[in-house]
Design an enzyme around this catalytic site. Sequence first.
Site, PDB file in Angstrom:
ATOM      1  N   ASP A   1      -5.808 -15.642  20.391  1.00 53.72           N
ATOM      2  CA  ASP A   1      -5.832 -14.041  20.743  1.00 53.72           C
ATOM      3  C   ASP A   1      -6.939 -13.536  21.485  1.00 53.72           C
ATOM      4  O   ASP A   1      -7.334 -12.543  21.545  1.00 53.72           O
ATOM      5  CB  ASP A   1      -5.548 -13.144  19.508  1.00 53.72           C
ATOM      6  CG  ASP A   1      -4.395 -13.754  18.520  1.00 53.72           C
ATOM      7  OD1 ASP A   1      -3.298 -14.105  19.211  1.00 53.72           O
ATOM      8  OD2 ASP A   1      -4.570 -13.558  17.251  1.00 53.72           O
TER       9      ASP A   1
ATOM     10  N   LYS B   1      -6.326 -15.487  26.627  1.00 52.49           N
ATOM     11  CA  LYS B   1      -6.161 -16.657  27.490  1.00 52.49           C
ATOM     12  C   LYS B   1      -5.117 -16.529  28.579  1.00 52.49           C
ATOM     13  O   LYS B   1      -5.173 -16.940  29.621  1.00 52.49           O
ATOM     14  CB  LYS B   1      -5.709 -17.921  26.726  1.00 52.49           C
ATOM     15  CG  LYS B   1      -7.054 -18.279  25.882  1.00 52.49           C
ATOM     16  CD  LYS B   1      -6.619 -19.527  25.040  1.00 52.49           C
ATOM     17  CE  LYS B   1      -5.689 -19.411  23.786  1.00 52.49           C
ATOM     18  NZ  LYS B   1      -6.170 -18.602  22.741  1.00 52.49           N
TER      19      LYS B   1
ATOM     20  N   GLY C   1       1.103 -16.935  21.498  1.00 53.04           N
ATOM     21  CA  GLY C   1       1.539 -15.837  22.022  1.00 53.04           C
ATOM     22  C   GLY C   1       0.669 -15.252  23.132  1.00 53.04           C
ATOM     23  O   GLY C   1      -0.299 -14.663  22.775  1.00 53.04           O
ATOM     24  N   HIS C   2       1.012 -15.751  24.268  1.00 50.98           N
ATOM     25  CA  HIS C   2       0.275 -15.284  25.499  1.00 50.98           C
ATOM     26  C   HIS C   2       0.800 -13.935  26.090  1.00 50.98           C
ATOM     27  O   HIS C   2       2.109 -13.714  26.634  1.00 50.98           O
ATOM     28  CB  HIS C   2       0.293 -16.316  26.532  1.00 50.98           C
ATOM     29  CG  HIS C   2      -0.596 -17.459  25.839  1.00 50.98           C
ATOM     30  ND1 HIS C   2      -0.664 -18.859  26.498  1.00 50.98           N
ATOM     31  CD2 HIS C   2      -1.465 -17.474  24.842  1.00 50.98           C
ATOM     32  CE1 HIS C   2      -1.470 -19.581  25.693  1.00 50.98           C
ATOM     33  NE2 HIS C   2      -1.891 -18.796  24.819  1.00 50.98           N
TER      34      HIS C   2
ATOM     35  N   GLN D   1      -3.729 -21.002  20.344  1.00 53.53           N
ATOM     36  CA  GLN D   1      -4.691 -20.740  19.302  1.00 53.53           C
ATOM     37  C   GLN D   1      -6.133 -21.069  19.665  1.00 53.53           C
ATOM     38  O   GLN D   1      -6.411 -20.470  20.935  1.00 53.53           O
ATOM     39  CB  GLN D   1      -4.629 -21.913  18.281  1.00 53.53           C
ATOM     40  CG  GLN D   1      -3.129 -22.007  17.591  1.00 53.53           C
ATOM     41  CD  GLN D   1      -1.964 -22.351  18.353  1.00 53.53           C
ATOM     42  OE1 GLN D   1      -2.325 -23.662  18.746  1.00 53.53           O
ATOM     43  NE2 GLN D   1      -0.986 -21.686  18.598  1.00 53.53           N
TER      44      GLN D   1
HETATM   45  P1  IMP Z   1       0.380 -22.024  11.955  1.00 53.15           P
HETATM   46  O1  IMP Z   1      -0.056 -22.347  13.435  1.00 53.15           O
HETATM   47  O2  IMP Z   1       1.701 -21.268  12.236  1.00 53.15           O
HETATM   48  O3  IMP Z   1       0.594 -23.143  11.229  1.00 53.15           O
HETATM   49  O4  IMP Z   1      -0.506 -21.033  11.433  1.00 53.15           O
HETATM   50  C1  IMP Z   1      -1.813 -21.558  10.771  1.00 53.15           C
HETATM   51  C2  IMP Z   1      -2.879 -20.599  11.511  1.00 53.15           C
HETATM   52  O5  IMP Z   1      -3.296 -20.100  12.795  1.00 53.15           O
HETATM   53  C3  IMP Z   1      -2.555 -19.050  10.618  1.00 53.15           C
HETATM   54  O6  IMP Z   1      -3.869 -18.427  10.145  1.00 53.15           O
HETATM   55  C4  IMP Z   1      -2.036 -18.297  12.076  1.00 53.15           C
HETATM   56  O7  IMP Z   1      -2.119 -17.039  11.735  1.00 53.15           O
HETATM   57  C5  IMP Z   1      -2.886 -18.784  12.972  1.00 53.15           C
HETATM   58  N1  IMP Z   1      -2.545 -18.820  14.457  1.00 53.15           N
HETATM   59  C6  IMP Z   1      -1.469 -19.846  14.829  1.00 53.15           C
HETATM   60  N2  IMP Z   1      -1.328 -19.400  16.049  1.00 53.15           N
HETATM   61  C7  IMP Z   1      -1.881 -18.688  16.401  1.00 53.15           C
HETATM   62  C8  IMP Z   1      -2.162 -17.902  17.706  1.00 53.15           C
HETATM   63  O8  IMP Z   1      -1.664 -18.179  18.736  1.00 53.15           O
HETATM   64  N3  IMP Z   1      -3.073 -16.871  17.759  1.00 53.15           N
HETATM   65  C9  IMP Z   1      -3.641 -16.523  16.690  1.00 53.15           C
HETATM   66  N4  IMP Z   1      -3.627 -17.262  15.499  1.00 53.15           N
HETATM   67  C10 IMP Z   1      -2.753 -18.157  15.261  1.00 53.15           C
END
Ligand code: IMP
Length: 430
Positions: A14, A17, A42-43, A229
């Site tokens: 977040d 990017k 989520g961009h 991420q």
């Molecule tokens: P997962 O990727 O759904 O397995 O989640 C693992 C961790 O990564 C959790 O804390 C999510 O909130 C975080 N996370 C996954 N994708 C994103 C992203 O695009 N932005 C922020 N946090 C993310």
Amino acid sequence: MSRFVVVLGLQWGDEGKGKLIDHITDERVMAVVRFQGGHNAGHTLVVEGKRMVLHLIPSGILHPGVRGLIGSGVVVSPMALGADIHTLAENGVVDVHERLCISPACPLLLPSHEALDQARERRGSGGNVAIGTTGLGIGPAYEDRAARRVLRIGELRDPVRFRSQLSQLMDYHNFLLSSYYHAPTLDIDEVTDHCLAQREWLLPLLSDVSQALVELRAQGAGVLFEGAQGALLDLDHGTYPYVTSSSVTAGNAASGSGCGPRHMDAVIGVVKAYATRVGDGPFATELVADSPVGRHLFERGTEYGATTGRRRRCGWLDLVALRRAVQINSVDGLALTKLDVLDGLSSLQLGVAYEGTDDDVNATPQPVYEEWPGWEEGAVAKAQSAAELPLAARRYLQRIEEFVGVPIELISTGPERGQCLIERHPFATD
Ligand code: IMP
């Protein structure tokens, strides 16, 4: 001359990017590549006041003629991909099919992966704690890939074989769901039929991403590799176990897309002017949510997760963690986002050390802060260059540069598309 540039987040995702990639995608850029993660990303892009969120398709696709490549390191849910295509069509981008290229080796993310992710989060995973995942099935899909039982998107080409393989995999998923998690199972035929029904639009999008990159390089193209991420969510180097299940570092831009590592010419690290995190896990510089500054960051920064809508935890910028992220990604330059969110705060804190630990980002140590003066309301958005920023803001930026040892090359000063100061363009070769 061809130039391959990696853009990745240096915090917990977040960082902005999507907006940044959209901004630096100019006539030199012929393709934008995703190399890891899935639709957990989520961009968010704000174009002409309209907010749009893309989850799988690289943000550069908004630029006419730019190709979007999805490398084999990405776990692909056809449903999420279809939703992105729909979002784009709603916003007037209708030729996605001609510009999108997906590796047939991408692991196929199934509804049963999602069900397993959610069941596990409810229960606390096999002996572990709940992570606060996005609940979209990302972890279980990567587990199946590592266990060599996942189906790859290309397997949709042979429906008979696909049906039999999916049935075996889903048998296993249903066994876990019912016997271990005591959760509802999924109807195998329904899921199979649904997957096969996507063949018509999905199969023409499949082609060799690795080869496409070889050709783009030979053509002298500029290519952006869009990380999802952020470094502190990296499977190996992040705040384990509160991490995502892919490698999000610059090194994986090469293997997740099928490109040689020596072809990456530069790495841009995106960092917020402060810090946020969704999901659980350590966050040393976190502020109490209803403290005055905590509320300021949350409200001004509209800090809700782009994928799950969850409220993001907010805090000060942690320079110790940032320096480590810069190091493990061999970052050449920083892009600092949301500087305008700090407008109007009388003083700012920067985390510069941890008390009583050996700079360990995996524990939640007590941060040591340095205090810096703030600046007035509205001052950042007015600046047309970094030199026009208020003196206090320039000092804040200089301190960041000095601490982490790399220059700030781009500064985002507001949510709108054009609100970005470019000190050095990543595609400049001088
Ligand atoms: P997962 O990727 O759904 O397995 O989640 C693992 C961790 O990564 C959790 O804390 C999510 O909130 C975080 N996370 C996954 N994708 C994103 C992203 O695009 N932005 C922020 N946090 C993310």
